[in-house]
Design an enzyme around this catalytic site. Structure first.
Site, PDB file in Angstrom:
ATOM      1  N   HIS A 145       0.812  -1.219   0.000  1.00 31.50           N
ATOM      2  CA  HIS A 145       0.000   0.000   0.000  1.00 31.50           C
ATOM      3  C   HIS A 145       0.844   1.268   0.000  1.00 31.50           C
ATOM      4  CE1 HIS A 145      -3.758   1.913  -0.032  1.00 31.50           C
ATOM      5  NE2 HIS A 145      -4.423   1.099   0.769  1.00 31.50           N
ATOM      6  N   ASP A 157      -2.101   2.027  -4.850  1.00 30.59           N
ATOM      7  CA  ASP A 157      -3.370   2.418  -4.259  1.00 30.59           C
ATOM      8  C   ASP A 157      -4.431   1.370  -4.549  1.00 30.59           C
ATOM      9  OD1 ASP A 157      -2.277   4.786  -3.324  1.00 30.59           O
ATOM     10  OD2 ASP A 157      -2.813   5.887  -5.154  1.00 30.59           O
TER      11      ASP A 157
END
Length: 427
Positions: free
Chosen positions: A399, A403
């Site tokens: 992450h 995204d």
């Protein structure tokens, strides 16, 4: 008589120490020149240490699992003549032999599949002495080679049953065959897994320790998130079956080469998935070429051989590379180059079942995908109920770099290729 000290040689650039993963001699043994003494494991490979002299082993540096510094004494050997003038280099090097994640002998090579399987000790694999049966069954149809699952083999040991005396009508012995054997010989059907066993302590060494360290490091450093999407592979399976009918001298196609092709095409549109992240330098590198790691289970643990420039290969070429590299990994013949530098990893537990998984990313990669089981289920298509072949793909992403929107978009792009074989196979 003289005492020769065999010192651990320099077995790789930047290597300061190596782990003892196996001794092939003990104190008091007589050894000959070039006889194997020990297996030493570094972050890069497993290296065989061979004796440069003949003589009697007087001392060993430590136990399996201990670390030995480069240049320190590994074995002391009492010889009858003069010792060699200089230390020899390691004569042979081989990668530790994969299968169902790490893979990895290097920091970049940790596998994408979490696994807890450990190799069963040799002593535990040997069946207990079998009781004399009251009636002599016919020879098993497997010709003396007992084929069965670990659970059945363990139950047979607990019950004191010699598996070579058990008949089966299938390709391997199952629990029902053990039940039939017990009843046939005047016994009773025992509950499975209820027989007590002694506790067993297994030291985590060698490749298994490297896997553990790499998995811990991956989960510590990477904030994982996962997405699971269902794919309709009915048309793709029909295409695969048709191509296999006319494959000629080509290897039989599995679904894996098609998925690698689809992934390569999708990553051309979403390059943030085909990337590596140097979190020390805070630099993300988006790679033009797709170096596809293929998680492979071996007797020694999970390894990840790498298909270089997968985006430039067709499905037949990919099938050959998958076969070649997986065989090299399982037999311990994969080179260091073939086990390093993936930009993305695919793993498959589909044959073992499971509808979803959360694969672990191997740094510095930023994403990995796992293939789950293929199943036929009823699906509503244009208002009609149809039987369709579907499977789930589980995508894990870092992450810090990827995204959620990008990951979801990547999966939808991938879905468009997988569910449309004509588009997938077009240039």
């Amino acid at each position: 008589m003289s005492l020769y000290q065999f010192k651990l040689p320099d077995i790789g650039e930047g290597i300061a120490e190596a782990e003892i993963v196996a001794w092939h001699v003990k104190v008091g043994d007589r050894v000959e020149e070039d006889q194997q003494l020990a297996d030493m494991m570094t972050d890069k490979a497993t290296v065989e240490m061979e004796s440069p002299v003949a003589g009697t082993v007087k001392s060993l540096a430590g136990e399996v699992g201990d670390q030995v510094a480069i240049g320190s004494v590994l074995v002391e050997i009492e010889t009858e003549g003069a010792a060699p003038a200089k230390e020899p280099a390691a004569k042979s090097e081989k990668e530790q032999p994969l299968a169902d994640g790490a893979e990895k002998p290097t920091k970049e090579q940790a596998t994408a599949i979490p696994t807890t399987a450990t190799e069963e000790p040799k002593a535990a694999r040997e069946p207990a002495p079998a009781p004399q049966p009251k009636a002599e069954p016919a020879s098993p149809p497997h010709g003396g080679k007992v084929l069965t699952t670990p659970a059945v083999r363990q139950r047979a040991r607990d019950l004191g049953i010699d598996l070579s005396q058990v008949q089966t009508t299938g390709d391997r012995i199952r629990h029902a065959d053990l039940d039939a054997y017990l009843l046939y010989n005047g016994g009773s059907v025992s509950g499975r897994g209820t027989a007590p066993r002694a506790d067993e302590t297994i030291k985590v060494v060698g490749l298994r320790r490297k896997i553990a360290e790499n998995m811990q490091e991956a989960k510590r450093r990477i904030p994982h998130f996962a997405l699971v999407e269902q794919f309709d592979v009915t048309a793709l399976e029909d295409t695969r079956a048709m191509m296999n009918q006319d494959r000629g001298n080509n290897p039989k196609l599995t679904i894996l080469p098609f998925l690698i092709t689809a992934l390569s095409k999708a990553m051309a549109e979403w390059p943030m998935l085909n990337a590596t992240y140097d979190d020390d330098a805070n630099v993300v590198t988006r790679h033009g070429a797709v170096h596809m790691g293929v998680a492979t289970q071996t007797d020694g643990g999970l390894m990840v051989p790498v298909i270089r420039n997968a985006e430039g290969m067709n499905v037949w070429q990919l099938a050959r590379e998958v076969l070649r590299l997986s065989e090299a990994a399982r037999t311990g013949k994969a080179s260091r180059e073939e086990l390093s530098g993936p930009t993305f990893t695919i793993s498959s537990l589909g044959p073992m079942g499971g509808i979803a998984s959360t694969p672990v990313i191997a740094p510095p990669q930023v994403a990995t995908i796992a293939v789950n089981k293929l199943q036929e289920i009823p699906v509503i298509v244009d208002g009609e109920l149809e039987a369709r072949k579907v499977m789930n793909l589980s995508l894990s992403c870092d992450h810090r770099v990827v995204d959620g929107w990008d990951a979801a978009s990547f999966l939808q792009t991938l879905k468009g290729y997988v569910e449309n074989p004509l588009r997938l196979l077009s240039a």
